[in-house]
Structure formats: C-alpha cells, structure tokens
Design a protein around this motif. Sequence first.
Motif, mmCIF file in Angstrom:
data_model
loop_
_atom_site.group_PDB
_atom_site.id
_atom_site.type_symbol
_atom_site.label_atom_id
_atom_site.label_comp_id
_atom_site.label_asym_id
_atom_site.label_seq_id
_atom_site.Cartn_x
_atom_site.Cartn_y
_atom_site.Cartn_z
ATOM 1 N N ASN A 1 50.800 36.950 39.274
ATOM 2 C CA ASN A 1 49.788 37.465 40.202
ATOM 3 C C ASN A 1 50.391 38.480 41.158
ATOM 4 O OD1 ASN A 1 47.713 35.952 39.089
ATOM 5 N ND2 ASN A 1 48.124 34.212 40.422
ATOM 6 N N TYR A 2 51.586 38.205 41.649
ATOM 7 C CA TYR A 2 52.271 39.121 42.561
ATOM 8 C C TYR A 2 52.552 40.464 41.883
ATOM 9 C CZ TYR A 2 55.866 41.085 45.585
ATOM 10 O OH TYR A 2 56.588 41.925 46.394
ATOM 11 N N LEU A 3 52.895 40.409 40.601
ATOM 12 C CA LEU A 3 53.167 41.631 39.844
ATOM 13 C C LEU A 3 51.891 42.368 39.434
ATOM 14 C CD1 LEU A 3 56.074 40.340 37.567
ATOM 15 C CD2 LEU A 3 56.256 41.869 39.549
ATOM 16 N N GLY A 4 50.755 41.767 39.695
ATOM 17 C CA GLY A 4 49.488 42.428 39.413
ATOM 18 C C GLY A 4 48.861 42.074 38.084
ATOM 19 N N PRO B 1 44.039 27.656 34.164
ATOM 20 C CA PRO B 1 43.488 28.001 32.858
ATOM 21 C C PRO B 1 42.754 29.337 32.821
ATOM 22 C CG PRO B 1 42.153 26.309 33.905
ATOM 23 C CD PRO B 1 43.364 26.506 34.771
ATOM 24 N N ASP B 2 42.357 29.867 33.975
ATOM 25 C CA ASP B 2 41.604 31.120 33.979
ATOM 26 C C ASP B 2 42.466 32.349 33.752
ATOM 27 O OD1 ASP B 2 39.248 29.713 34.423
ATOM 28 O OD2 ASP B 2 39.510 29.787 36.600
ATOM 29 N N THR B 3 43.763 32.273 34.019
ATOM 30 C CA THR B 3 44.613 33.459 33.867
ATOM 31 C C THR B 3 45.442 33.428 32.585
ATOM 32 O OG1 THR B 3 46.453 32.503 35.115
ATOM 33 C CG2 THR B 3 44.807 33.745 36.365
ATOM 34 N N ILE B 4 45.641 32.253 32.019
ATOM 35 C CA ILE B 4 46.446 32.149 30.800
ATOM 36 C C ILE B 4 45.524 32.281 29.592
ATOM 37 C CG2 ILE B 4 47.956 30.659 29.443
ATOM 38 C CD1 ILE B 4 48.909 29.505 32.156
ATOM 39 N N ARG B 5 45.735 33.335 28.825
ATOM 40 C CA ARG B 5 44.864 33.639 27.688
ATOM 41 C C ARG B 5 45.289 32.926 26.422
ATOM 42 N NH1 ARG B 5 41.187 33.790 30.146
ATOM 43 N NH2 ARG B 5 40.813 35.408 31.640
#
Length: 119
Positions: free
Chosen positions: A5-8, A32-36
């Motif tokens: 998240n910090y890296l964008g 779970p929302d960010t890991i595809r």
Amino acid sequence: MKLMNYLGYKNHFIQGVDIGSFIASIMSNKDPDTIRSMYLNMLPLPRGLGKSPENKAEEMYYLKLKNFILYETGYQQLQGAKTFTLAYALNASPVSLSPYISEKIYTWTDHDGDLFFKN
C-alpha cells in the motif's frame, strides 16, 4: 500488505513456500480485497494434535499426522540448526545428495509405493 500500500500498489499477488504458505494464507485472510491471487507449494493446515478426534476418520488422520511429525520432520530440525553441516555433506557428491532428495520425493508425493512412478 502495508508495504504494498505504501508503494502505491492497490492489488497484488503473493507466493508462499514452506512456512511462507502459512504466512501467505494468513495475509490473504487479513486483506482479501487487495490480494488477487496466491501461489502455495504446501497446503497450510492446522495440525491440531491436541484435539480429541470426533470420529474414526479424524482418529486415523491424527495418527498419520503424529507419525509424520515424529518420523518425517527431522530434516527441518537439522536444516534449521546445522545448515552448513548438512549442505556440505549433501553437496559432497551426487551420490550423497540423490538419496536425500529421493527420500523426500517418496515421502511427500502420492506414488502408490513406486518411487519411479511407473504405470
């Protein structure tokens, strides 16, 4: 996850190998929302040896698991505690490395008793 998240990066993929399979699984449950997608080379199951089996199938599972932990995880202790001793011994020649790898393949795969996977 915080680093991504910090890296964008809003979405990302993760990979877990051995103990990392447990870590990746925990990460995927926490966010779970960010890991595809994730790749694991080991199915991270809780061992639960302190539990009482509720049926015959669980009793057999716990017995097999107990035997596996007792007889098939010594390499983890050795590789974790005496890393270089084992590395030098196994890489002294192909003859010393081959049975070590072969035994792991035999133990960790479904082979119906045939190490060479013949039909």
